[in-house]
Design a protein around this motif. Structure first.
Motif, PDB file in Angstrom:
ATOM      1  N   SER A  63       3.610   0.637  -0.761  1.00  0.00           N
ATOM      2  CA  SER A  63       3.842   1.284  -2.049  1.00  0.00           C
ATOM      3  C   SER A  63       4.177   2.758  -1.866  1.00  0.00           C
ATOM      4  O   SER A  63       4.156   3.281  -0.760  1.00  0.00           O
ATOM      5  N   HIS A  90      -4.152   3.746 -14.321  1.00  0.00           N
ATOM      6  CA  HIS A  90      -3.244   2.695 -14.814  1.00  0.00           C
ATOM      7  C   HIS A  90      -1.788   3.143 -14.727  1.00  0.00           C
ATOM      8  O   HIS A  90      -0.909   2.351 -14.406  1.00  0.00           O
ATOM      9  N   GLU A  93      -0.758   2.919 -11.025  1.00  0.00           N
ATOM     10  CA  GLU A  93      -0.642   1.515 -10.621  1.00  0.00           C
ATOM     11  C   GLU A  93       0.654   0.905 -11.152  1.00  0.00           C
ATOM     12  O   GLU A  93       1.327   0.160 -10.441  1.00  0.00           O
ATOM     13  N   ASN A  96       3.553   1.617  -8.995  1.00  0.00           N
ATOM     14  CA  ASN A  96       3.385   1.153  -7.624  1.00  0.00           C
ATOM     15  C   ASN A  96       3.000   2.298  -6.689  1.00  0.00           C
ATOM     16  O   ASN A  96       3.601   2.489  -5.624  1.00  0.00           O
TER      17      ASN A  96
END
Length: 192
Positions: A63, A90, A93, A96
């Motif tokens: 990532s 969040h 995430e 990525n």
């Protein structure tokens, strides 16, 4: 009379790790000139709060990475900075991105800090200051408390190719990185 320290399996693990580090090729710490956006991010290996070796390239393969260097665990500004990231995990995430926090604190201090602040991302100990030097984020003289060799507050966004897409190195330890600029860089990485 000499006192003997009890030898535990944990002690043995520490000794083995120290021996591995000592016998590693000394050229593994690369000396670089000043880093710029577009440069390949220097690789490194540090210990996390679970006393495990963590290598940057292992994360880059999966990532985008946000490296957050911070001066001192438990200080008010560092706590606010890392808790802001925690509260917005969040967003990272969805883009990525993995967050890696790095300071010169010991892995034991960072473990307590991570636990108390309920941080869901890795904190890495750069106790020997090798990575801070590699990324040019080390105060020779920290502006507060008459301390030497403390990590500057800095942020690097590294894409999955290992390229630095954003960097911000703050000379003033009282300021925090521009999280909006970090998110914009991650959007760019995510869309490429």
């Amino acid at each position: 009379m000499m006192l003997k320290t009890p030898f535990t399996p944990y002690s043995e693990k520490l000794l083995e790790a120290a021996h591995r580090r000592k016998t590693k090729n000394q050229s593994s710490v690369v000396k670089t000139t000043t880093l710029h956006i577009g440069n390949h991010a220097p690789d490194f290996t540090l210990y996390n709060t679970a006393n495990e070796e963590i290598t940057l390239k292992d994360f880059i393969e999966k990532s985008n990475v946000v490296l957050l260097f911070f001066p001192l665990a438990f200080s008010e500004i560092c706590t606010n900075e890392l808790c802001s990231i925690r509260n917005d995990m969040h967003k990272y995430e969805q883009l990525n991105a993995i967050i890696l926090g790095i300071s010169v604190d010991s892995m034991f201090a960072l473990s307590k800090f991570k636990e108390e602040q309920q941080l869901q991302f890795e904190l890495l100990s750069d106790f020997n200051r090798d990575v801070a030097r590699l990324y040019h984020v080390l105060y020779e003289d920290f502006p507060l408390f008459n301390m030497k060799n403390v990590t500057k507050r800095a942020a690097f966004v590294i894409d999955r190719k290992g390229t630095i897409q954003h960097m911000e190195i703050l000379e003033d330890p009282g300021k925090i990185p521009n999280f909006h600029a970090i998110e914009e860089a991650l959007h760019k990485c995510h869309n490429d």
